[in-house]
Write an enzyme that holds these catalytic residues in place. Structure first.
Site, PDB file in Angstrom:
ATOM      1  N   GLU A 134       2.271 -26.577 -50.107  1.00 56.88           N
ATOM      2  CA  GLU A 134       1.708 -25.278 -49.712  1.00 56.88           C
ATOM      3  C   GLU A 134       0.420 -25.510 -48.946  1.00 56.88           C
ATOM      4  O   GLU A 134      -0.226 -26.543 -49.099  1.00 56.88           O
ATOM      5  CB  GLU A 134       1.345 -24.458 -50.956  1.00 56.88           C
TER       6      GLU A 134
ATOM      7  N   CYS B 287     -40.089 -13.631 -25.332  1.00 60.15           N
ATOM      8  CA  CYS B 287     -38.634 -13.615 -25.153  1.00 60.15           C
ATOM      9  C   CYS B 287     -38.285 -14.444 -23.911  1.00 60.15           C
ATOM     10  O   CYS B 287     -38.822 -14.200 -22.833  1.00 60.15           O
ATOM     11  CB  CYS B 287     -38.146 -12.180 -24.998  1.00 60.15           C
TER      12      CYS B 287
END
Ligand code: IVH
Length: 675
Positions: A113, A415
């Site tokens: 599995e 930024c």
């Protein structure tokens, strides 16, 4: 009459359950979502007319509140075991040899599995109805997470007795299996969290564990977990004589069983399965971390028994983490749509699991400190499924000695995209750019503004917004209202008719109410509901713009963090200018102040326990309508704790702090005097 209604309701439920099964378990729906919603609505309406007929296993009852005092510990019927791991072919063959020796046989069948990367969960059914969902916990005792488990659509709430009989499954039984979060849901959840300024989950497994331990089942329901079953027990013991039969029976009973499984007759075939899936694991919509090989016959399993916490009859083969070692050449900062600054590692290209990786996320400054990573370091990079590669650790060994010329990384003060000052709110991990006009945020901000739940500008999707921003036609949301037909016609794939439609849509959006515009500004932590409360409280954008932190906190559900985020937003001149331009464009920037009562104005309430006549939501709404505020936890600021039956720790806290405790009757009295 009532018998007829009862029959009708039960038939509707059966029908809905059947479509839920087709949709969520076998992934083969027979009706459209709209048709399904219609059936659900029909059932909800009937149940609303006949609340006495509502049962716990009705499909309408998947989402239902939260456990009153956290999760209760419950013992397992038999220990929930874990698995021993193997990492190469030799270890796997050693395991088979031991199986042969201990059992005295060489003809052993195995089931292979997928090893699903989630968390194990037990489901208890009585008379075919789900009564409890329990986490693994320490293996002997787990936590009762039933309310959350009920929201998982692939978990049946009720199975008809005939169906169980046909599948050969008893009426009272226990299923064990794996709860997981599919990659798509994981991605969406992290995006949503990021947009709200919350921390993201590192991988789907952590996200699953975090989600199932949410107190609010509504939140769990939104996150779309999935469940695959792989064990069936009766009174704590395996029910069928072969594991392969168990899986088929679970399938027949309506549980989701992973179809990628195989019954094999020797370890060579298991090895083949393992190798096959190592190459295919990226094609799955969820993560796996290996393969589990299990002895098929139950009698043989019993004979082999356990060592410590793992069975001898099963083994996990773990795939190597998809990782590679490379040099971290630089750290750059990326600005996301919410303005969050994410440090990204620039790497010397490295092949990991068939993909060339050139950069990896470092999440945030805290993570960089935790890793102790510097520019120039050798690092281990890991990659999983859809997940963005990440730097897992710094390497310093004989082959990769730590270089001397290392550089520290520092978060920029401005930024990197727009040059505005970067902000880090106290107590928060992330650094942000709060300039609404920052180009990095522009694209996503415009998409959010135009989306259906906000300004509803139909047609302004990805393709159009990309062109508009790339060509510089739209530099902020106010520019949308300056667009001319000529502007639109200059774009690719844009005809006269579509251009006119878009202009009409833009014009139409001006009529939408104040709360939509507030929501559309994309102020951090101001979602749809908060925007609504802000609009009702202030009645105009102007009043909101000039409100201070104190005043903002008088608004429903607005705490200090949200208040600060709003003040921060309007503190930036560019943002105020933007609002001014929206005003000039003719958007609706005033609204009706909702005339909330004033009787309870400024009063803070906490609700605890079960009230006799009102639900929590009803009581909350009534208090809010009367001008009061309801918060989750008791503090010195709380004016009243409203306690119902079985009130818990909040009541103790109220007593400790000397906060006034009232019952439902007294609350009604307070409310009845409301003008
Ligand atoms: S069988 C005694 N089957 O792996 C049998 N476990 O590392 C125990 N897991 O705790 C579990 N996929 O959460 C089994 N197909 C699978 C599985 C699986 C994932 C998880 C399970 C277990 C953990 C052990």
């Amino acid at each position: 009459m009532s018998k007829d209604v009862e029959k009708k309701i039960e038939a509707l439920r059966e029908n809905i359950r059947c479509h839920e099964y087709l949709y969520y378990v076998v992934d083969n729906p027979e009706i459209s979502d709209a048709e399904f919603d219609k059936l659900m609505r029909e059932l909800k309406d009937l149940e609303a007319e006949h609340p006495e007929l509502i049962t716990e296993d009705s499909p309408t009852q998947r989402v239902g509140g939260k456990p009153r005092e956290g999760f209760v510990k419950v013992p397992h019927s038999s220990p929930m075991l874990s698995l021993d791991n193997t990492y190469n072919e030799e270890e796997l063959r050693d395991w088979e040899r031991r199986v042969h020796e201990l059992s005295g046989r060489s003809d052993v069948d195995y089931v292979c599995e997928l090893k699903l990367d989630g968390m194990s969960l037990a489901l208890i059914y009585e008379q075919g109805k789900l009564v409890r969902g329990i986490t693994r916990g320490d293996g002997s005792v787990g936590e009762d997470v039933t309310l959350n488990v009920r929201t998982v659509r692939s978990v049946p709430l009720s199975i008809p007795k005939e169906k169980l009989k046909k599948a050969g499954v008893p009426l009272d039984f226990e299923v064990r299996g794996e709860l997981l979060m599919p990659l798509a849901a994981f991605k969406k959840m992290n995006e949503d969290r990021e947009a709200k300024g919350l921390s993201v989950f590192a991988n789907p497994r952590n996200a699953t564990a975090g989600t199932v331990r949410q107190l609010e089942s509504k939140v769990t329901a939104e996150r779309r977990l999935d469940y695959f079953s792989y064990m069936l027990l009766e009174k704590g013991r395996t029910y069928f004589d072969r594991h392969s039969k168990t899986l088929d029976a679970l399938d027949a009973a309506g549980f989701k069983v992973n179809p990628n499984r195989k019954l094999v007759h020797n370890i060579d075939e298991s090895w083949e399965f393992i190798q096959q899936w190592e190459g295919k694991r990226d094609s799955l919509p969820y993560e796996i971390d290996g393969i589990v090989v299990k002895v098929d016959r139950t009698a043989l399993q019993d004979e082999l028994g356990f060592t410590g916490k793992a069975p001898r009859w099963a083994i996990a083969y773990k795939y190597a983490a998809r990782a590679g070692i490379t040099k971290l050449e630089d750290i750059r900062v990326q600005v996301g749509r919410t303005g969050k600054l994410t440090p990204v590692a620039m790497l010397a290209p490295v092949l990991i699991g068939g993909t060339t990786v050139r950069n990896a996320t470092l999440h945030n400054m805290d993570e960089i400190e935790r890793l102790g990573v510097k520019i120039g370091d050798w690092v281990q990079v890991e990659r999983g499924g859809d997940v963005i590669p990440k730097v897992a650790k710094v390497i310093d060994d004989r082959d990769h000695p730590r270089p001397r010329d290392l550089r520290d990384f520092e978060m920029p003060e401005k930024c990197p995209v727009c040059g505005m000052k970067v902000v880090r709110t106290e107590g928060e991990v992330d650094y942000r750019c709060v300039n609404a006009n920052c180009p990095a945020k522009l694209r996503e901000t415009i998409l959010h503004f135009a989306s259906r739940g906000v300004m509803n500008i139909d047609g302004m999707g990805d393709a159009l917004v990309n062109q508009l921003t790339e060509r510089g036609l739209v530099k902020n949301v106010a520019d949308i209202y300056k667009l001319t037909k000529a502007d639109l016609l200059s774009l690719e794939r844009m005809g006269e008719k579509s251009a006119q439609n878009i202009l009409d849509e833009i014009e139409g959006s001006k009529k939408l109410p104040l709360e939509r515009v507030i929501y559309g500004l994309g102020i951090r932590m101001v979602g749809e509901r908060t925007a609504q409360f802000l609009a009702e409280h202030f009645g105009s954008m102007e009043a909101l713009e000039s409100a201070g932190v104190e005043e903002l906190q008088n608004v429903n559900e607005v705490g200090p963090r949200i208040a600060e985020s709003i003040v921060e937003f309007f503190g930036i001149a560019a943002n105020r200018k933007l609002v001014e331009r929206l005003r000039e464009a003719g958007l609706t920037l005033t609204g009706l102040k909702k005339q909330r009562g004033t009787k309870l104005a400024g009063k803070m309430f906490v609700l605890t326990g079960t009230l006799a006549h009102l639900t929590r939501d009803e009581a909350k709404k009534m208090i809010e309508d009367a001008g009061g505020k309801v918060t989750a936890s008791v503090s010195k600021k709380t004016d009243y704790v409203v306690a119902g039956a079985d009130a818990g720790s909040k009541l103790d806290k109220a007593k400790e702090l000397g906060v006034k405790v009232i019952g439902e009757k007294e609350l009604e009295k307070l409310l009845s005097n409301v003008p």
